[in-house]
Design a protein around this motif. Structure first.
Motif, PDB file in Angstrom:
ATOM      1  N   THR A   1       0.845  -1.207   0.000  1.00 26.46           N
ATOM      2  CA  THR A   1       0.000   0.000   0.000  1.00 26.46           C
ATOM      3  C   THR A   1       0.879   1.256   0.000  1.00 26.46           C
ATOM      4  O   THR A   1       0.632   2.203  -0.745  1.00 26.46           O
ATOM      5  N   LEU A   2       1.930   1.238   0.857  1.00 27.72           N
ATOM      6  CA  LEU A   2       2.843   2.386   0.902  1.00 27.72           C
ATOM      7  C   LEU A   2       3.561   2.556  -0.431  1.00 27.72           C
ATOM      8  O   LEU A   2       3.682   3.649  -0.957  1.00 27.72           O
ATOM      9  N   TYR A   3       4.020   1.435  -0.972  1.00 26.09           N
ATOM     10  CA  TYR A   3       4.747   1.508  -2.245  1.00 26.09           C
ATOM     11  C   TYR A   3       3.839   2.049  -3.348  1.00 26.09           C
ATOM     12  O   TYR A   3       4.248   2.910  -4.142  1.00 26.09           O
ATOM     13  N   ASN A   4       2.603   1.572  -3.386  1.00 27.16           N
ATOM     14  CA  ASN A   4       1.663   2.031  -4.421  1.00 27.16           C
ATOM     15  C   ASN A   4       1.342   3.508  -4.277  1.00 27.16           C
ATOM     16  O   ASN A   4       1.102   4.201  -5.256  1.00 27.16           O
ATOM     17  N   GLU A   5       1.351   3.969  -3.030  1.00 28.04           N
ATOM     18  CA  GLU A   5       1.046   5.374  -2.814  1.00 28.04           C
ATOM     19  C   GLU A   5       2.216   6.275  -3.239  1.00 28.04           C
ATOM     20  O   GLU A   5       2.013   7.308  -3.859  1.00 28.04           O
ATOM     21  N   TYR A   6       3.447   5.862  -2.893  1.00 26.55           N
ATOM     22  CA  TYR A   6       4.596   6.757  -3.094  1.00 26.55           C
ATOM     23  C   TYR A   6       5.455   6.436  -4.315  1.00 26.55           C
ATOM     24  O   TYR A   6       6.211   7.286  -4.763  1.00 26.55           O
ATOM     25  N   HIS A   7       5.404   5.181  -4.750  1.00 25.97           N
ATOM     26  CA  HIS A   7       6.305   4.731  -5.828  1.00 25.97           C
ATOM     27  C   HIS A   7       7.761   5.051  -5.522  1.00 25.97           C
ATOM     28  O   HIS A   7       8.508   5.476  -6.383  1.00 25.97           O
ATOM     29  N   GLU A   8       8.146   4.866  -4.263  1.00 25.91           N
ATOM     30  CA  GLU A   8       9.539   5.098  -3.876  1.00 25.91           C
ATOM     31  C   GLU A   8      10.145   3.772  -3.462  1.00 25.91           C
ATOM     32  O   GLU A   8       9.493   2.975  -2.772  1.00 25.91           O
ATOM     33  N   ASP A   9      11.399   3.581  -3.837  1.00 27.34           N
ATOM     34  CA  ASP A   9      12.103   2.344  -3.539  1.00 27.34           C
ATOM     35  C   ASP A   9      12.203   2.083  -2.034  1.00 27.34           C
ATOM     36  O   ASP A   9      12.340   0.953  -1.586  1.00 27.34           O
ATOM     37  N   ARG A  10      12.156   3.169  -1.289  1.00 26.25           N
ATOM     38  CA  ARG A  10      12.187   3.100   0.178  1.00 26.25           C
ATOM     39  C   ARG A  10      11.148   2.110   0.731  1.00 26.25           C
ATOM     40  O   ARG A  10      11.361   1.466   1.744  1.00 26.25           O
ATOM     41  N   TYR A  11      10.021   2.022   0.036  1.00 26.83           N
ATOM     42  CA  TYR A  11       8.908   1.194   0.545  1.00 26.83           C
ATOM     43  C   TYR A  11       8.841  -0.193  -0.083  1.00 26.83           C
ATOM     44  O   TYR A  11       7.827  -0.866   0.020  1.00 26.83           O
ATOM     45  N   ARG A  12       9.926  -0.610  -0.779  1.00 29.21           N
ATOM     46  CA  ARG A  12       9.871  -1.935  -1.410  1.00 29.21           C
ATOM     47  C   ARG A  12       9.833  -3.033  -0.341  1.00 29.21           C
ATOM     48  O   ARG A  12      10.555  -2.996   0.651  1.00 29.21           O
ATOM     49  N   CYS A  13       8.996  -3.994  -0.590  1.00 31.64           N
ATOM     50  CA  CYS A  13       8.826  -5.099   0.365  1.00 31.64           C
ATOM     51  C   CYS A  13       9.986  -6.078   0.190  1.00 31.64           C
ATOM     52  O   CYS A  13      10.392  -6.393  -0.934  1.00 31.64           O
ATOM     53  N   SER A  14      10.528  -6.572   1.308  1.00 29.34           N
ATOM     54  CA  SER A  14      11.637  -7.531   1.216  1.00 29.34           C
ATOM     55  C   SER A  14      11.167  -8.783   0.474  1.00 29.34           C
ATOM     56  O   SER A  14      10.079  -9.311   0.760  1.00 29.34           O
ATOM     57  N   PRO A  15      11.990  -9.277  -0.453  1.00 29.45           N
ATOM     58  CA  PRO A  15      11.618 -10.510  -1.170  1.00 29.45           C
ATOM     59  C   PRO A  15      11.323 -11.664  -0.215  1.00 29.45           C
ATOM     60  O   PRO A  15      10.511 -12.534  -0.532  1.00 29.45           O
ATOM     61  N   LEU A  16      11.973 -11.635   0.952  1.00 32.90           N
ATOM     62  CA  LEU A  16      11.738 -12.733   1.908  1.00 32.90           C
ATOM     63  C   LEU A  16      10.296 -12.715   2.425  1.00 32.90           C
ATOM     64  O   LEU A  16       9.636 -13.755   2.493  1.00 32.90           O
ATOM     65  N   LEU A  17       9.795 -11.524   2.747  1.00 32.17           N
ATOM     66  CA  LEU A  17       8.412 -11.439   3.247  1.00 32.17           C
ATOM     67  C   LEU A  17       7.440 -11.916   2.174  1.00 32.17           C
ATOM     68  O   LEU A  17       6.486 -12.650   2.436  1.00 32.17           O
ATOM     69  N   ARG A  18       7.700 -11.496   0.939  1.00 32.73           N
ATOM     70  CA  ARG A  18       6.806 -11.863  -0.157  1.00 32.73           C
ATOM     71  C   ARG A  18       6.801 -13.386  -0.367  1.00 32.73           C
ATOM     72  O   ARG A  18       5.750 -13.999  -0.517  1.00 32.73           O
ATOM     73  N   LYS A  19       7.990 -13.974  -0.306  1.00 31.47           N
ATOM     74  CA  LYS A  19       8.120 -15.420  -0.499  1.00 31.47           C
ATOM     75  C   LYS A  19       7.415 -16.170   0.644  1.00 31.47           C
ATOM     76  O   LYS A  19       6.675 -17.126   0.416  1.00 31.47           O
ATOM     77  N   MET A  20       7.642 -15.687   1.857  1.00 33.10           N
ATOM     78  CA  MET A  20       7.020 -16.345   3.016  1.00 33.10           C
ATOM     79  C   MET A  20       5.505 -16.258   2.938  1.00 33.10           C
ATOM     80  O   MET A  20       4.790 -17.188   3.300  1.00 33.10           O
ATOM     81  N   ASN A  21       5.022 -15.134   2.451  1.00 31.23           N
ATOM     82  CA  ASN A  21       3.578 -14.943   2.342  1.00 31.23           C
ATOM     83  C   ASN A  21       2.978 -15.944   1.354  1.00 31.23           C
ATOM     84  O   ASN A  21       1.948 -16.564   1.628  1.00 31.23           O
ATOM     85  N   LYS A  22       3.666 -16.106   0.244  1.00 28.63           N
ATOM     86  CA  LYS A  22       3.193 -17.057  -0.779  1.00 28.63           C
ATOM     87  C   LYS A  22       3.173 -18.476  -0.222  1.00 28.63           C
ATOM     88  O   LYS A  22       2.279 -19.252  -0.511  1.00 28.63           O
ATOM     89  N   GLU A  23       4.218 -18.774   0.556  1.00 26.91           N
ATOM     90  CA  GLU A  23       4.358 -20.144   1.062  1.00 26.91           C
ATOM     91  C   GLU A  23       3.683 -20.326   2.414  1.00 26.91           C
ATOM     92  O   GLU A  23       3.810 -21.380   3.039  1.00 26.91           O
ATOM     93  N   ASN A  24       3.000 -19.271   2.868  1.00 30.07           N
ATOM     94  CA  ASN A  24       2.281 -19.359   4.130  1.00 30.07           C
ATOM     95  C   ASN A  24       3.183 -19.703   5.316  1.00 30.07           C
ATOM     96  O   ASN A  24       2.825 -20.511   6.171  1.00 30.07           O
ATOM     97  N   LYS A  25       4.367 -19.125   5.355  1.00 23.32           N
ATOM     98  CA  LYS A  25       5.347 -19.461   6.406  1.00 23.32           C
ATOM     99  C   LYS A  25       5.409 -18.373   7.469  1.00 23.32           C
ATOM    100  O   LYS A  25       5.016 -17.236   7.227  1.00 23.32           O
ATOM    101  N   THR A  26       5.958 -18.736   8.638  1.00 22.65           N
ATOM    102  CA  THR A  26       6.225 -17.746   9.695  1.00 22.65           C
ATOM    103  C   THR A  26       7.712 -17.794  10.037  1.00 22.65           C
ATOM    104  O   THR A  26       8.396 -18.729   9.652  1.00 22.65           O
ATOM    105  N   PHE A  27       8.199 -16.788  10.787  1.00 20.36           N
ATOM    106  CA  PHE A  27       9.628 -16.754  11.134  1.00 20.36           C
ATOM    107  C   PHE A  27       9.975 -17.795  12.200  1.00 20.36           C
ATOM    108  O   PHE A  27      11.042 -18.393  12.163  1.00 20.36           O
ATOM    109  N   PHE A  28       9.074 -17.979  13.164  1.00 17.55           N
ATOM    110  CA  PHE A  28       9.389 -18.914  14.261  1.00 17.55           C
ATOM    111  C   PHE A  28       8.345 -20.016  14.330  1.00 17.55           C
ATOM    112  O   PHE A  28       7.240 -19.852  13.873  1.00 17.55           O
TER     113      PHE A  28
END
Ligand code: NAI
Length: 392
Positions: free
Chosen positions: A365-392
């Motif tokens: 949402t932040l990235y779509n609003e600002y289009h700034e690289d500052r708000y890019r989501c970490s590839p790890l979060l995106r991958k974990m989300n797809k795979e339905n994983k948690t950190f612990f």
């Protein structure tokens, strides 16, 4: 164990206290006699306070003090098993001291640096045995802060790393092992706490007190970002941000703020100058602004949530990206933030609690609003989300 501490300023004197309390024989070296006198006098004061509080008795005080000698000749550190350097943050000066030191100490003496911002690899390169060099990074005040980051350089031997970790654990500190990258763990992962709060202010979304109150009431952070910047000093905090930004080849995620730069330039350094984002009395106590009206209207609740979510998700993103880039283990990243800067929860555990899908969607949402690289989501979060994983 014989420990040599080089530099008797804020950090060196604190580290000397930690080592001496654990029973090590410490030599505290400084070129400036006044610094050594100050270190000695301030230890006396600290120990007297600990007696008052009932934490130690006078026998213990004498034992700690007898364990420290104050020296002004680097040669006096010749019998050290471990040396920790805490002098001025200047690579050339550090290198000169390191190569002279190496000519006095035994071959198996570990030579460590407490640097916050220089690479351990660059310091190690000044030694003829660079494998004996390691980063041992304490937090201020060293006797109170539980965390110590241990940073192997690419030259560091496994044996030296293991010995350093064991020694710091023997000194009853909590170790987080970090890769030799700018800011190590804490000074990297904590950047958005300040940076995003400043950005929210600069956009005119809220004033300092509103942002701080959101972070404290909703996030249970002990201090708000502006209170903390005032506490650290705007000059010091700005310099850390600028150093990290430069060291990361100007990644926009670490971009410093003009607001803080101007405060620093104006001498509004915070608590130590009596004025920063807030005003302070002669004892350094914050003067509360009686004009601030705390509203609990639905609208202000919504704003508080918006502020807190934005800062938190940027912190989580930074922690996730540090894990993605193998800066440290998930456990050490969370330990670093709870023990090094007293965060109420580890950021990766916090991400699990909020839900990885929540994190990804907030960042997008932040990235779509600002289009700034500052708000890019970490590839790890995106991958974990797809795979339905948690950190612990
Ligand atoms: P400081 O300015 O309080 O103390 C530095 C001391 O080193 C001074 O007493 C000075 O006389 C002495 N010194 C300077 N050049 C020397 C030399 N060539 N040989 C012997 N002594 C020399 O500095 P502080 O804050 O204790 O920082 C020291 C180191 O620790 C720096 O590398 C800094 O990045 C790092 N550090 C600082 C933290 C902080 O919050 N202040 C936190 C963690 C690391």
């Amino acid at each position: 164990m014989n420990v040599g501490i080089i530099g008797g300023g804020t950090m060196g004197s604190g580290i000397a206290q930690v080592a001496a309390t654990s029973g090590c024989k410490v030599k505290l070296y400084d070129t400036n006699q006044a610094a050594l006198d100050k270190a000695k006098a301030s230890l006396e004061k600290i120990l007297l306070r600990l007696i008052e509080k009932g934490r130690i008795d006078s026998e213990e005080k004498n034992r700690i003090q007898a364990n420290i000698s104050y020296v002004n000749n680097l040669k006096d550190l010749a019998d050290s098993n471990l040396t920790i350097e805490a002098i001025i943050e200047n690579l050339n000066i550090k290198k000169k001291v390191f190569s002279e030191l190496e000519s006095y100490v035994a071959d198996d003496c570990i030579i460590a640096s407490n640097t916050s911002s220089l690479s351990i690899a660059s310091i190690a390169a000044s030694l003829s045995k660079p494998e004996r060099c390691v980063g041992i990074h304490f937090f201020n005040p060293a006797p109170l802060m539980k965390l110590v980051e241990v940073i192997p350089a690419i030259q560091t031997s496994k044996e030296v790393l293991e010995k350093a970790i064991q020694t710091i654990k023997d000194w009853k500190k909590v170790v987080a092992v970090a890769k030799d990258t700018p800011g190590f763990i804490v000074n990297r992962v904590a950047r958005p706490f300040y940076g995003e709060s400043l950005r929210i202010y600069e956009e005119g979304l809220a004033d300092f007190a509103t942002i701080d109150n959101s972070l404290k009431s909703l996030g249970h952070f002990r201090m708000g970002a502006f209170e903390l910047m005032d506490f650290i000093g705007n000059d010091v905090n700005y310099t850390v941000t600028e150093t990290v930004f430069t060291a990361f080849y100007f990644d926009p995620r670490y971009k410093p703020s003009f607001t803080q730069k101007r405060f620093s330039e104006a001498g509004y350094l915070g608590r130590k100058s009596g004025k920063g984002f807030y005003d302070y009395d002669a004892n350094g106590k914050k003067i509360e602004d009686s004009n601030v009206i705390q509203s609990d209207s639905e609208e202000s609740q919504k704003l508080a949530n918006q502020i807190f979510d934005r800062v938190l998700v940027m912190l989580i993103n930074e922690a996730a990206d540090a894990l993605f880039l193998n800066i440290a283990s998930a456990e050490d990243i969370d330990t670093a933030m709870t023990k090094g800067v007293n965060y109420p929860k580890g950021l990766l555990a916090w991400a699990d609690e909020k839900g990885i899908d929540w994190c990804v969607s907030k960042l997008d949402t932040l990235y779509n609003e600002y289009h700034e690289d500052r708000y890019r989501c970490s590839p790890l979060l995106r991958k974990m989300n797809k795979e339905n994983k948690t950190f612990f």
